[in-house]
Design an enzyme around this catalytic site. Structure first.
Site, PDB file in Angstrom:
ATOM      1  N   LYS A  40      11.983  -0.586  -0.539  1.00  0.00           N
ATOM      2  CA  LYS A  40      11.566  -1.801  -1.250  1.00  0.00           C
ATOM      3  C   LYS A  40      10.063  -1.768  -1.532  1.00  0.00           C
ATOM      4  O   LYS A  40       9.243  -2.001  -0.663  1.00  0.00           O
ATOM      5  CB  LYS A  40      11.880  -3.067  -0.440  1.00  0.00           C
ATOM      6  CG  LYS A  40      11.848  -4.275  -1.362  1.00  0.00           C
ATOM      7  CD  LYS A  40      11.488  -5.580  -0.722  1.00  0.00           C
ATOM      8  CE  LYS A  40      10.037  -5.940  -0.709  1.00  0.00           C
ATOM      9  NZ  LYS A  40       9.350  -6.062  -2.000  1.00  0.00           N
ATOM     10  N   GLU A  96      -9.471 -10.542   7.090  1.00  0.00           N
ATOM     11  CA  GLU A  96      -9.392  -9.530   6.039  1.00  0.00           C
ATOM     12  C   GLU A  96      -9.402 -10.217   4.673  1.00  0.00           C
ATOM     13  O   GLU A  96      -8.593 -11.100   4.414  1.00  0.00           O
ATOM     14  CB  GLU A  96      -8.105  -8.714   6.176  1.00  0.00           C
ATOM     15  CG  GLU A  96      -8.048  -7.572   5.195  1.00  0.00           C
ATOM     16  CD  GLU A  96      -6.733  -6.806   5.229  1.00  0.00           C
ATOM     17  OE1 GLU A  96      -5.670  -7.451   5.192  1.00  0.00           O
ATOM     18  OE2 GLU A  96      -6.766  -5.560   5.288  1.00  0.00           O
ATOM     19  N   SER A 139       0.507  -6.753   5.215  1.00  0.00           N
ATOM     20  CA  SER A 139      -0.411  -7.640   5.916  1.00  0.00           C
ATOM     21  C   SER A 139       0.073  -7.944   7.336  1.00  0.00           C
ATOM     22  O   SER A 139       1.255  -7.778   7.650  1.00  0.00           O
ATOM     23  CB  SER A 139      -0.566  -8.941   5.129  1.00  0.00           C
ATOM     24  OG  SER A 139       0.686  -9.588   5.081  1.00  0.00           O
ATOM     25  N   GLU A 189       2.144  -0.826   9.772  1.00  0.00           N
ATOM     26  CA  GLU A 189       0.738  -0.515   9.501  1.00  0.00           C
ATOM     27  C   GLU A 189       0.170  -1.688   8.725  1.00  0.00           C
ATOM     28  O   GLU A 189       0.679  -2.030   7.664  1.00  0.00           O
ATOM     29  CB  GLU A 189       0.614   0.774   8.679  1.00  0.00           C
ATOM     30  CG  GLU A 189       0.851   2.031   9.465  1.00  0.00           C
ATOM     31  CD  GLU A 189      -0.095   2.205  10.638  1.00  0.00           C
ATOM     32  OE1 GLU A 189      -1.203   1.640  10.612  1.00  0.00           O
ATOM     33  OE2 GLU A 189       0.291   2.891  11.598  1.00  0.00           O
ATOM     34  N   CYS A 218      -6.916  -0.963   3.118  1.00  0.00           N
ATOM     35  CA  CYS A 218      -6.837  -1.434   4.501  1.00  0.00           C
ATOM     36  C   CYS A 218      -7.973  -0.855   5.331  1.00  0.00           C
ATOM     37  O   CYS A 218      -8.359  -1.421   6.347  1.00  0.00           O
ATOM     38  CB  CYS A 218      -5.492  -1.059   5.099  1.00  0.00           C
ATOM     39  SG  CYS A 218      -5.121   0.685   4.921  1.00  0.00           S
TER      40      CYS A 218
HETATM   41  P1  NAD Z   1       2.294  -8.105   2.144  1.00  0.00           P
HETATM   42  O1  NAD Z   1       2.438  -8.176   3.616  1.00  0.00           O
HETATM   43  O2  NAD Z   1       2.179  -9.359   1.381  1.00  0.00           O
HETATM   44  O3  NAD Z   1       3.554  -7.335   1.516  1.00  0.00           O
HETATM   45  C1  NAD Z   1       3.908  -6.034   1.902  1.00  0.00           C
HETATM   46  C2  NAD Z   1       5.385  -5.808   1.614  1.00  0.00           C
HETATM   47  O4  NAD Z   1       6.153  -6.665   2.452  1.00  0.00           O
HETATM   48  C3  NAD Z   1       5.799  -6.140   0.175  1.00  0.00           C
HETATM   49  O5  NAD Z   1       6.752  -5.191  -0.262  1.00  0.00           O
HETATM   50  C4  NAD Z   1       6.435  -7.503   0.323  1.00  0.00           C
HETATM   51  O6  NAD Z   1       7.385  -7.780  -0.671  1.00  0.00           O
HETATM   52  C5  NAD Z   1       7.107  -7.371   1.679  1.00  0.00           C
HETATM   53  N1  NAD Z   1       7.408  -8.653   2.331  1.00  0.00           N
HETATM   54  C6  NAD Z   1       6.720  -9.817   2.224  1.00  0.00           C
HETATM   55  N2  NAD Z   1       7.327 -10.772   2.969  1.00  0.00           N
HETATM   56  C7  NAD Z   1       8.386 -10.196   3.569  1.00  0.00           C
HETATM   57  C8  NAD Z   1       9.391 -10.656   4.466  1.00  0.00           C
HETATM   58  N3  NAD Z   1       9.414 -11.909   4.903  1.00  0.00           N
HETATM   59  N4  NAD Z   1      10.328  -9.781   4.874  1.00  0.00           N
HETATM   60  C9  NAD Z   1      10.304  -8.501   4.473  1.00  0.00           C
HETATM   61  N5  NAD Z   1       9.403  -8.019   3.606  1.00  0.00           N
HETATM   62  C10 NAD Z   1       8.445  -8.850   3.165  1.00  0.00           C
HETATM   63  O7  NAD Z   1       1.049  -7.134   1.842  1.00  0.00           O
HETATM   64  P2  NAD Z   1       0.425  -6.746   0.432  1.00  0.00           P
HETATM   65  O8  NAD Z   1      -0.331  -7.906  -0.117  1.00  0.00           O
HETATM   66  O9  NAD Z   1       1.457  -6.101  -0.434  1.00  0.00           O
HETATM   67  O10 NAD Z   1      -0.598  -5.585   0.860  1.00  0.00           O
HETATM   68  C11 NAD Z   1      -1.880  -5.828   1.338  1.00  0.00           C
HETATM   69  C12 NAD Z   1      -1.918  -5.683   2.844  1.00  0.00           C
HETATM   70  O11 NAD Z   1      -1.456  -4.394   3.212  1.00  0.00           O
HETATM   71  C13 NAD Z   1      -3.328  -5.784   3.413  1.00  0.00           C
HETATM   72  O12 NAD Z   1      -3.299  -6.572   4.573  1.00  0.00           O
HETATM   73  C14 NAD Z   1      -3.660  -4.348   3.768  1.00  0.00           C
HETATM   74  O13 NAD Z   1      -4.626  -4.198   4.782  1.00  0.00           O
HETATM   75  C15 NAD Z   1      -2.335  -3.817   4.164  1.00  0.00           C
HETATM   76  N6  NAD Z   1      -2.298  -2.362   4.088  1.00  0.00           N
HETATM   77  C16 NAD Z   1      -2.263  -1.653   5.254  1.00  0.00           C
HETATM   78  C17 NAD Z   1      -2.267  -0.277   5.221  1.00  0.00           C
HETATM   79  C18 NAD Z   1      -2.192   0.517   6.482  1.00  0.00           C
HETATM   80  O14 NAD Z   1      -1.696   1.626   6.421  1.00  0.00           O
HETATM   81  N7  NAD Z   1      -2.661   0.012   7.598  1.00  0.00           N
HETATM   82  C19 NAD Z   1      -2.302   0.387   4.005  1.00  0.00           C
HETATM   83  C20 NAD Z   1      -2.344  -0.362   2.837  1.00  0.00           C
HETATM   84  C21 NAD Z   1      -2.333  -1.740   2.890  1.00  0.00           C
END
Ligand code: NAD
Length: 477
Positions: free
Chosen positions: A173, A379, A225, A246, A280
């Site tokens: 997904k 963040e 996140s 992550e 991130c």
């Molecule tokens: P997000 O948490 O909003 O979404 C990430 C994914 O989770 C998306 O595919 C989203 O559709 C899905 N999702 C959201 N709610 C969900 C739920 N209730 N159940 C299952 N899936 C769900 O994050 P984002 O805005 O897409 O990305 C930014 C974040 O990602 C930042 O916090 C960043 O630091 C982090 N990030 C971390 C790394 C790492 O490797 N540590 C790398 C890149 C980004």
């Protein structure tokens, strides 16, 4: 009429009632595509299809798996320019950043093509007579892969590649902001070989498609996140399935008096602002000792004025737009929060207008900030960094570690003593010495400590820990 792209479930391209739209953040008049949004039932179907494929795939020889991964690597490499352009169009990072990401993804698949034949085991004598003990690793089953928008090709690749290498099937997904890259990657992966249903695509929303995946898969690998990760981990634990999260960062970069100024400025500007600060591993806290503070701040400010913020695909652009209106609003909100909390604005970020309507924003540099300000605790994920003045290394280290996160931490110094001490004492999964906090190799483990990560490390040989289960066999001889 905009074409509605479908999901891949059990080897068939399947439509859905609901849809999501992908918009070019550099030009909001440009619709990248409309995508079927998978229902909970379709996600369950995708997991069932993957379970069928798993039966076959888990029995294949390592050579079959290596060939598939190599095919994927080759297609990604051959198409890196075209896919890089599409990535820049959909996500808003520059063409160079986007092409580099696709190139890196090809290396990830190539690396795991090699790892397929290196899955080891152990044979030990039993403590009892007439028995051999063997320890081996096998696949887990159907891996649910949930990814963010900021590396829409590389992150799914570093999850899909080890999943397939070690004999698992996948339901993927992508983020709802980058469904096109999820689709293109899935096409390439499914063309690589393997039974129908080996890799399934379920574009859709987090609360529907993501949630349904957590309810059905055998294991979940998530990047995103902290709040989402926490929710996912809790549910996975209730279901007693393996989970790997992550998540975010609030990464410090310490600059000591003895640092090479050019190196420190390069690290700060690259780490904090490139890719619009949407990494991130971005250095959002710049912790600087007294003796170099003013020279460093002046030099960073000067460099920021020269950066070109424009359409991601325009030649000469250094920084593309924020990914969407929500992220842009968040950036603006934090710029106001910083001011309200008393941080001094050294470089004032502005929402910009360009030839095409997009989410353009220039960098903000706050100075004279304390580590307890909201802008230094949370963040932001935008082109905003805050300088914290400290008297010496010890104070800098204490402040660097005073955060709920622990992903990446950097230091700029010419002192071997401080560099080594920092390597040992920074509370983070990644440590960078005279390098930006962002920017990683594909063959070594990646992940953080504290609220940044949960579960086994990703990437490199360490990926095996999550994508395999250990079996201990006792054999009477
Ligand atoms: P997000 O948490 O909003 O979404 C990430 C994914 O989770 C998306 O595919 C989203 O559709 C899905 N999702 C959201 N709610 C969900 C739920 N209730 N159940 C299952 N899936 C769900 O994050 P984002 O805005 O897409 O990305 C930014 C974040 O990602 C930042 O916090 C960043 O630091 C982090 N990030 C971390 C790394 C790492 O490797 N540590 C790398 C890149 C980004």
């Amino acid at each position: 009429m905009t074409e509605r792209y479908k999901n891949l479930i059990g080897g068939e391209w399947v439509g859905a009632t609901d849809a999501i739209r992908s918009i070019n953040p550099s030009d909001t008049n440009d619709v990248v595509g409309e995508f079927a949004a998978a229902s909970a039932k379709q996600v369950a179907d995708a997991v069932s299809a993957a379970r069928q494929a798993f039966k076959q795939w888990s029995q294949t020889t390592p050579q079959v798996r290596a060939d598939l991964l190599n095919n994927i690597a080759t297609e990604l490499l051959n198409r890196k320019d075209e896919l890089g352009e599409l990535l820049a169009r959909e996500e808003g990072k520059t063409r160079a950043e986007a092409t580099g990401e696709v190139y890196r993804a090809s290396h990830v698949f190539r690396f795991f093509a090699g790892e397929v034949v290196r899955v080891g085991g152990e044979k030990l004598p039993s403590v009892r007579p007439g028995i051999d003990v063997e320890i081996s690793r096998g696949p887990v089953g159907v891996i649910g892969i949930i990814t963010p928008w900021n590396f829409p090709v590389a992150i799914p690749s570093w999850k899909i590649a080890p999943a397939l290498a070690f004999g698992n099937a996948v339901v993927f997904k992508p983020s709802e902001l980058t469904p096109m890259m999820g689709l293109r990657l899935t096409e390439i992966v499914s063309r690589g070989g393997g039974p129908p249903g080996l890799v399934n695509l379920i574009n859709g929303t987090g609360p529907v498609a993501g949630q349904a995946l957590i309810e059905n898969a055998d294991a979940i690998s998530f990047t995103g996140s902290v709040p989402t990760g926490r929710q996912i981990a809790l549910r996975a634990i209730q279901r007693m399935i393996p989970v790997q999260c992550e998540m975010g960062g609030k990464n410090p970069l310490i600059v000591l008096d003895d640092a090479d100024l050019d190196t420190a400025v390069n690290c700060a500007v690259d780490g904090a602002f490139f890719q619009t600060g949407q990494r991130c591993t971005a250095s959002s806290r710049l912790i600087v000792t007294e003796g170099i503070h003013d020279r460093f701040v002046n030099a960073v400010a000067e460099r920021l004025q020269k950066l070109v913020i424009d359409h991601a695909l325009k030649p000469g652009t250094n920084i593309g737009p924020a990914v969407d209106q929500r992220q842009l609003d968040k950036d603006v909100r934090y710029m106001e929060i910083g001011r309200r909390e008393g941080a001094k604005v050294r470089v004032e970020g502005r929402v910009l207008k360009r030839d095409t309507p997009g989410f353009y924003i220039s960098p903000t540099l706050f100075v004279e900030t304390a580590n307890n300000l909201q802008i230094n605790r949370e963040e932001i994920f935008g082109p905003i960094a805050a300088v914290i003045r400290v008297k010496d290394y010890d104070e800098g280290l204490a402040i660097a570690n005073d955060t709920e996160f622990g992903l990446s931490a950097g230091i700029c110094t010419t002192s071997r003593k401080y560099a080594r001490h920092f390597q040992a004492n920074a509370q983070s999964g990644l440590v960078m010495v005279n390098l930006p906090t962002a920017g990683l190799d594909y063959h070594v483990p990646f992940g953080g400590t504290k609220a940044s990560s949960y579960g086994p490390r990703e990437q490199g040989r360490y990926a095996e820990a999550f994508y395999t289960v250990v079996k201990t066999s006792y054999v009477s001889v």
